[in-house]
Design a protein around this motif. Structure first.
Motif, mmCIF file in Angstrom:
data_model
loop_
_atom_site.group_PDB
_atom_site.id
_atom_site.type_symbol
_atom_site.label_atom_id
_atom_site.label_comp_id
_atom_site.label_asym_id
_atom_site.label_seq_id
_atom_site.Cartn_x
_atom_site.Cartn_y
_atom_site.Cartn_z
ATOM 1 N N PHE A 156 27.407 43.009 21.023
ATOM 2 C CA PHE A 156 28.004 43.889 22.130
ATOM 3 C C PHE A 156 28.993 43.054 22.943
ATOM 4 N N SER A 157 30.224 43.478 23.038
ATOM 5 C CA SER A 157 31.156 42.657 24.083
ATOM 6 C C SER A 157 30.861 41.175 23.769
ATOM 7 N N ALA A 158 30.824 40.606 22.658
ATOM 8 C CA ALA A 158 30.568 39.303 22.402
ATOM 9 C C ALA A 158 31.402 38.287 22.809
ATOM 10 N N LEU A 195 29.805 45.733 15.547
ATOM 11 C CA LEU A 195 30.758 45.377 16.846
ATOM 12 C C LEU A 195 31.030 46.181 17.801
ATOM 13 N N MET A 196 30.784 45.841 19.047
ATOM 14 C CA MET A 196 31.060 46.826 20.145
ATOM 15 C C MET A 196 31.814 45.978 21.103
ATOM 16 N N THR A 197 33.040 46.727 21.731
ATOM 17 C CA THR A 197 33.567 46.157 22.933
ATOM 18 C C THR A 197 33.875 47.708 23.786
ATOM 19 N N GLY A 198 34.193 47.279 25.096
ATOM 20 C CA GLY A 198 34.783 48.307 26.003
ATOM 21 C C GLY A 198 36.089 48.036 26.317
ATOM 22 N N THR A 199 36.876 49.344 26.511
ATOM 23 C CA THR A 199 38.194 49.271 26.906
ATOM 24 C C THR A 199 38.423 48.376 28.217
ATOM 25 N N GLU A 200 37.409 48.439 28.986
ATOM 26 C CA GLU A 200 37.455 47.645 30.495
ATOM 27 C C GLU A 200 36.628 46.571 30.367
ATOM 28 N N ILE A 212 43.310 43.903 25.699
ATOM 29 C CA ILE A 212 42.642 42.851 26.462
ATOM 30 C C ILE A 212 41.949 42.118 25.448
ATOM 31 N N ASP A 213 41.754 40.757 25.655
ATOM 32 C CA ASP A 213 41.433 39.778 24.880
ATOM 33 C C ASP A 213 39.922 40.108 24.177
ATOM 34 N N SER A 214 39.150 40.597 24.928
ATOM 35 C CA SER A 214 37.580 40.893 24.168
ATOM 36 C C SER A 214 38.101 41.835 23.010
ATOM 37 N N ILE A 215 38.897 42.672 22.787
ATOM 38 C CA ILE A 215 39.121 43.601 21.977
ATOM 39 C C ILE A 215 39.941 42.972 20.685
ATOM 40 N N ASP A 216 40.954 42.007 21.281
ATOM 41 C CA ASP A 216 41.686 41.453 20.255
ATOM 42 C C ASP A 216 40.871 40.409 19.614
ATOM 43 N N PHE A 237 30.823 47.653 11.076
ATOM 44 C CA PHE A 237 31.142 48.872 11.846
ATOM 45 C C PHE A 237 31.646 48.375 13.157
ATOM 46 N N TYR A 238 32.868 49.110 13.645
ATOM 47 C CA TYR A 238 33.286 48.753 14.921
ATOM 48 C C TYR A 238 33.127 49.789 15.855
ATOM 49 N N TYR A 239 32.599 49.687 17.222
ATOM 50 C CA TYR A 239 32.547 51.007 17.992
ATOM 51 C C TYR A 239 32.991 50.386 19.324
ATOM 52 N N GLU A 240 34.319 50.917 19.825
ATOM 53 C CA GLU A 240 35.221 50.727 20.800
ATOM 54 C C GLU A 240 34.673 51.811 22.068
ATOM 55 N N MET A 241 33.926 51.563 23.001
ATOM 56 C CA MET A 241 33.791 52.313 24.151
ATOM 57 C C MET A 241 34.838 52.501 25.241
ATOM 58 N N VAL A 242 35.527 53.898 25.256
ATOM 59 C CA VAL A 242 36.394 54.073 26.207
ATOM 60 C C VAL A 242 35.922 54.071 27.457
#
Length: 269
Positions: A156-158, A195-200, A212-216, A237-242
């Motif tokens: 998560f947001s690794a 894998l998970m990231t947040g847009t903020e 943003i770098d974390s998503i890249d 599996f990739y989850y991007e949390m808006v």
């Protein structure tokens, strides 16, 4: 068979490689037969258990019959988190992660054997490792290098920005350590990756591509995995949390999605 609540217990293991006691909390389902295969999930940064709403999340997923029986082990970090978490044997440009190899040794040679003995987990189903931020990088690294043990990993947001060279010293994308490790691995580990990231997660955009770098960095991890032969969404599996931020409450919201993906309810019990 219904799971009737949780049995929660706290344990301490004196680690030889880390030279300190490690405290961890076990969340075990209650009311099920001992001969039913049990999943096991290790979780870094167990000190955040309350903020992650581990108890409430597990109780809800069991009550709604969305996951199989799961022993969740929340491992509390030490004050030396920046050195114990990271990529084993490959510190970053500030020598952070210098004890990541010792933490990996603790997990593999001390914690897992104790869990099997103490919790009678010889009849395991799947084994997973998950973590958040730097703990997510740590979980990914350990699972990647020990895929004979781990079946699934959640990051998560690794901190996949972990790199060998600072931006001011001529950094290039190839300096990212976990990406290097994946490229240098000569085989495809049998490991499912979530894998998970947040847009903020952050505001940094070092290559000025408006992402943003974390998503890249996470997308580039996916590209490295695809180059190794992994497929989406079954293996990656990739989850991007808006609107998701780099904080525990956001990871708490994402946790049920990971658990249902990694340990979905089956009809075997």
């Amino acid at each position: 068979m219904m799971i009737r609540g949780l049995k929660i217990s706290t344990h301490t293991l004196k680690s030889t490689p880390l030279k300190r006691p490690v405290e961890y909390v076990v969340y075990m389902p209650a009311g099920i037969s001992g001969n039913i295969p049990m999943n096991l999930l290790l979780l870094n940064d167990g000190q955040d258990a309350e903020g992650l709403q581990l108890k409430e999340t597990l109780e809800d997923l069991y009550a709604t019959q969305r996951i199989d029986p799961l022993v969740l082990v929340a491992i509390k970090c030490s004050d030396d988190r920046m050195n114990e978490y990271g990529v084993a044997g490959r510190p970053d440009f500030q020598n952070r992660g210098s004890k990541a190899d010792l933490y990996s040794r603790f997990i593999i040679t001390e914690l897992l054997p104790q869990l099997e003995k103490k919790l009678n987990l010889k009849n395991k189903a799947k084994v997973g490792f998950a973590g958040f931020s730097l703990g997510g990088l740590s979980a990914f690294d350990i699972a990647w290098h020990h895929s004979q043990i781990f079946d699934v990993v959640g990051a998560f947001s690794a901190s996949f920005w972990w790199r060998t060279r600072d931006l001011s010293d001529g950094y290039v994308p190839e300096d990212r350590i976990m990406h290097q490790v994946i490229r240098e691995t000569g085989h495809k580990p049998e490991l499912k990756v979530w894998l998970m990231t947040g847009t903020e997660d952050e505001t940094e955009d070092r290559n000025q591509n408006f992402i943003i770098d974390s998503i890249d960095d996470t997308i580039d991890i996916i590209k490295e995995l695809m180059d190794k032969g992994y497929s989406r969404p079954d293996e990656v599996f990739y989850y991007e949390m808006v609107g998701g931020r780099h904080e525990v409450p956001c990871w708490a919201k994402a946790l049920p999605a990971f658990l249902c993906w990694a340990f979905p309810r089956t009809a075997v019990f």
